[in-house]
Design an enzyme around this catalytic site. Sequence first.
Site, short mmCIF file in Angstrom:
data_model
loop_
_atom_site.label_atom_id
_atom_site.label_comp_id
_atom_site.label_asym_id
_atom_site.label_seq_id
_atom_site.Cartn_x
_atom_site.Cartn_y
_atom_site.Cartn_z
CE LYS A 141 -3.88 24.73 -42.79
NZ LYS A 141 -5.07 24.26 -43.56
CE1 TYR B 268 -3.16 19.37 -45.10
CE2 TYR B 268 -1.45 20.77 -46.06
CZ TYR B 268 -2.44 20.55 -45.10
OH TYR B 268 -2.72 21.51 -44.15
CG PHE C 23 -9.37 20.59 -51.76
CD1 PHE C 23 -8.29 20.37 -50.90
CD2 PHE C 23 -10.56 19.91 -51.51
CE1 PHE C 23 -8.39 19.49 -49.83
CE2 PHE C 23 -10.67 19.02 -50.45
CZ PHE C 23 -9.57 18.80 -49.61
CB THR D 134 -12.45 22.32 -42.70
OG1 THR D 134 -12.01 21.12 -42.07
CG2 THR D 134 -11.55 22.64 -43.88
CG ASN E 8 -8.21 26.09 -42.89
OD1 ASN E 8 -6.98 26.13 -43.00
ND2 ASN E 8 -8.87 24.95 -42.91
CG HIS F 233 -2.85 20.70 -40.25
ND1 HIS F 233 -3.75 19.95 -40.98
CD2 HIS F 233 -2.09 19.81 -39.58
CE1 HIS F 233 -3.52 18.67 -40.76
NE2 HIS F 233 -2.52 18.55 -39.91
CD GLU G 133 -0.83 15.58 -39.57
OE1 GLU G 133 -1.61 15.46 -40.51
OE2 GLU G 133 -1.03 16.33 -38.60
P1 CMP Z 1 -6.39 21.15 -42.94
O1 CMP Z 1 -7.02 20.95 -41.62
O2 CMP Z 1 -4.97 21.58 -43.00
O3 CMP Z 1 -6.56 19.81 -43.81
C1 CMP Z 1 -6.68 19.80 -45.20
C2 CMP Z 1 -6.75 21.17 -45.79
O4 CMP Z 1 -7.28 21.22 -47.11
C3 CMP Z 1 -7.73 22.01 -44.98
O5 CMP Z 1 -7.25 22.28 -43.72
C4 CMP Z 1 -7.94 23.19 -45.91
O6 CMP Z 1 -6.84 24.10 -45.89
C5 CMP Z 1 -7.94 22.48 -47.26
N1 CMP Z 1 -9.31 22.18 -47.69
C6 CMP Z 1 -10.18 21.29 -47.17
N2 CMP Z 1 -11.34 21.27 -47.86
C7 CMP Z 1 -11.19 22.16 -48.85
C8 CMP Z 1 -12.03 22.59 -49.91
N3 CMP Z 1 -13.24 22.09 -50.08
N4 CMP Z 1 -11.55 23.52 -50.76
C9 CMP Z 1 -10.30 24.02 -50.60
N5 CMP Z 1 -9.45 23.65 -49.61
C10 CMP Z 1 -9.89 22.74 -48.75
#
Ligand code: CMP
Length: 138
Positions: free
Chosen positions: A9, A49, A57, A91, A112, A115, A126
Amino acid sequence: METTLCLIKPDATRRRLAGPILGRLESEGFEVLAIRRLQLREPTARAFYAIHKDRPFYMELIGFMTSGPIYALALRREGAIAYLRQVVGATDPAEAEPGTIRAEHAENKQENCVHASDAPETAVAEIPFFFPLTDLAI
Ligand code: CMP
């Protein structure tokens, strides 16, 4: 053998962590079938997404994911989908197992670092966002 999708990311790319993360993935036995560096635009990020479109979010996530370059990787390994989720960790980095990529590098549950597709149906949906399936020697 299974193939899964991994995104490095914008937070990780900005912090020059693409190399270390790629090295970790290779050392975990993943073969990099395909790799691209690109910047997501809003329509692609929204579509990618879409499953989260009703979450509070969502728009913040789209803003983050379009904020800079990412790396998209198609990764092959035995049990690739479940194993990548394990290597990536939860996550929220505060909840991620020690030694996982998110525990080691991620800042918070949005930024984070990576993905990883969460199931075979997800991986199949995907991977073509980034790679024509006809180009992959799956
Ligand atoms: P990812 O595994 O890419 O899948 C969905 C993404 O949404 C996740 O990683 C985070 O980057 C984001 N995400 C998930 N939960 C939250 C949250 N509670 N607040 C902000 N971002 C979130």
